[in-house]
Design an enzyme around this catalytic site. Sequence first.
Site, short mmCIF file in Angstrom:
data_model
loop_
_atom_site.label_atom_id
_atom_site.label_comp_id
_atom_site.label_asym_id
_atom_site.label_seq_id
_atom_site.Cartn_x
_atom_site.Cartn_y
_atom_site.Cartn_z
N THR A 5 1.59 -4.40 4.22
CA THR A 5 1.46 -4.69 5.65
C THR A 5 0.85 -6.06 5.93
O THR A 5 1.05 -6.62 7.00
CB THR A 5 0.59 -3.62 6.35
OG1 THR A 5 -0.71 -3.64 5.78
CG2 THR A 5 1.22 -2.25 6.24
N ASP A 6 0.11 -6.61 4.95
CA ASP A 6 -0.63 -7.84 5.24
C ASP A 6 0.27 -9.01 5.64
O ASP A 6 -0.08 -9.80 6.52
CB ASP A 6 -1.49 -8.26 4.02
CG ASP A 6 -2.69 -7.33 3.84
OD1 ASP A 6 -2.92 -6.46 4.71
OD2 ASP A 6 -3.39 -7.47 2.82
N SER A 45 1.27 -7.58 -0.92
CA SER A 45 2.00 -8.60 -0.15
C SER A 45 1.20 -9.87 0.08
O SER A 45 1.74 -10.87 0.55
CB SER A 45 2.52 -8.03 1.17
OG SER A 45 1.50 -7.95 2.13
N GLU A 66 2.15 -35.75 27.94
CA GLU A 66 1.52 -36.78 27.13
C GLU A 66 1.53 -36.39 25.64
O GLU A 66 1.79 -37.19 24.76
CB GLU A 66 0.08 -36.96 27.66
CG GLU A 66 -0.87 -37.46 26.64
CD GLU A 66 -1.79 -38.54 27.17
OE1 GLU A 66 -1.54 -39.04 28.28
OE2 GLU A 66 -2.72 -38.90 26.43
N LYS A 112 0.22 -8.03 12.76
CA LYS A 112 -0.75 -7.05 12.29
C LYS A 112 -2.05 -7.31 13.04
O LYS A 112 -2.67 -8.37 12.88
CB LYS A 112 -0.94 -7.16 10.78
CG LYS A 112 -1.88 -6.08 10.23
CD LYS A 112 -1.92 -6.06 8.71
CE LYS A 112 -2.91 -4.99 8.24
NZ LYS A 112 -2.99 -4.90 6.79
N TYR A 121 -7.91 0.00 -3.60
CA TYR A 121 -6.90 0.68 -4.41
C TYR A 121 -5.96 -0.36 -5.03
O TYR A 121 -6.09 -1.56 -4.79
CB TYR A 121 -6.11 1.65 -3.52
CG TYR A 121 -5.58 0.98 -2.28
CD1 TYR A 121 -4.38 0.29 -2.29
CD2 TYR A 121 -6.33 0.99 -1.09
CE1 TYR A 121 -3.93 -0.37 -1.17
CE2 TYR A 121 -5.88 0.33 0.03
CZ TYR A 121 -4.68 -0.35 -0.01
OH TYR A 121 -4.24 -1.03 1.09
N THR A 137 0.82 -1.22 0.00
CA THR A 137 0.00 0.00 0.00
C THR A 137 0.85 1.25 0.00
O THR A 137 0.45 2.29 -0.52
CB THR A 137 -0.92 -0.03 1.24
OG1 THR A 137 -1.80 -1.14 1.09
CG2 THR A 137 -1.73 1.23 1.40
C1 SIN Z 1 -0.40 -5.34 0.99
O1 SIN Z 1 -0.17 -6.01 2.00
O2 SIN Z 1 0.37 -5.35 0.02
C2 SIN Z 1 -1.63 -4.53 0.88
C3 SIN Z 1 -2.08 -3.98 2.16
C4 SIN Z 1 -1.10 -3.05 2.80
O3 SIN Z 1 0.03 -2.86 2.40
O4 SIN Z 1 -1.54 -2.43 3.81
#
Ligand code: SIN
Length: 350
Positions: A95-96, A62, A310, A168, A29, A15
């Site tokens: 971020t994912d 990602s 166990e 996250k 987006y 992002t």
């Molecule tokens: C991604 O993970 O590429 C899309 C979402 C983000 O970066 O927040």
Amino acid sequence: MAQKPNIYIIATGGTIAGQADSASATVGYRAGELTVEQLMASVPGLDKLANLSGEQLCNIDSKDMQEDIWLQLARHVVKEAARNNVDGIVITHGTDTMEETAWFLQLALQTEKPVVLTGAMRPATAISADGPMNLWQAVRVAADPGAQGRGVLVVMNGQIDAAEKVTKASANTLQAFRSIGSGPAGVIVNEKIFWQNYSVAQTECGNTCSDSEPTGNVKHAFSATKLYFPTENLTRLPKVRIIYGYVGGDDALFVKAALQDGAKGLVYAACGNGSVPEKLASVLQEAVVSGVPVVIATRCSGGIVVLPKEMTEKNGFIAGGSLNPQKAKILLQLTLTKTNEVKAIQAFFH
Ligand code: SIN
């Protein structure tokens, strides 16, 4: 005048490099459109913090990150970190799956030099896009001598988190990342960095930390200066699947499918502290007997999986400790590059 540090930026997409058709759009987006040059140019004053150079490794959302890109990324980081004229590395990333890439790198790298991942929750075209400030702060941290030896870090929204701990925790808000159970490794206010916890094993409170005001001493399991899992000669990682625990999910369908598909290891995301439904326990144990190690992690967002004797001694299951299922999977994959002996794998999880 003191010399500026040299920071190398590896851009992978996300992002932070995303664009939308409207300035108010924060979903829907297109991630991964801006180039590394455009990212660097978009941050006022970035060039005052450090001498910058960089590369575009890939430009993807990602969710599409692949293990072969990880292996390539690790090689690029190793190459750049070995250069005398590189003081730190920043990786821009979606971020994912950022926590997974960070954790993979933590286990696959051996460097004192700061390696910092950053991204954004809002695309570059949004009102109050967070990417530019995140990139500025990531470069600030990577350029700080106090970040040396702390392992792989994630810098988002004024917060510094260690790869081992960070996850996250929000799908939408700017404060999306948390280190559950330990708190962040540090925070950034203006140009000042306040280190709060030590990010890696064997890192002691030292006077090398410029602008650092340590207030805690959480030890993390893996040291930045020891190479646990060399990946240089790997072309792929062993296949490990995660099986998710839930009411009604005890019919073994996915375990059987994973084994048929050639899984070399399994992670079970248990509902609580590692308890496995009766029907599944026998199928998972068959997997262990057939030479496919099974790690029991938890789907709870905090806590530590400690298995009764166990389950470890009789069933041969491996306790996932405090790693979430996606991180337990990565540790199991890398461990499987060395051994598939249950006791040896358990030792890494300990
Ligand atoms: C991604 O993970 O590429 C899309 C979402 C983000 O970066 O927040």
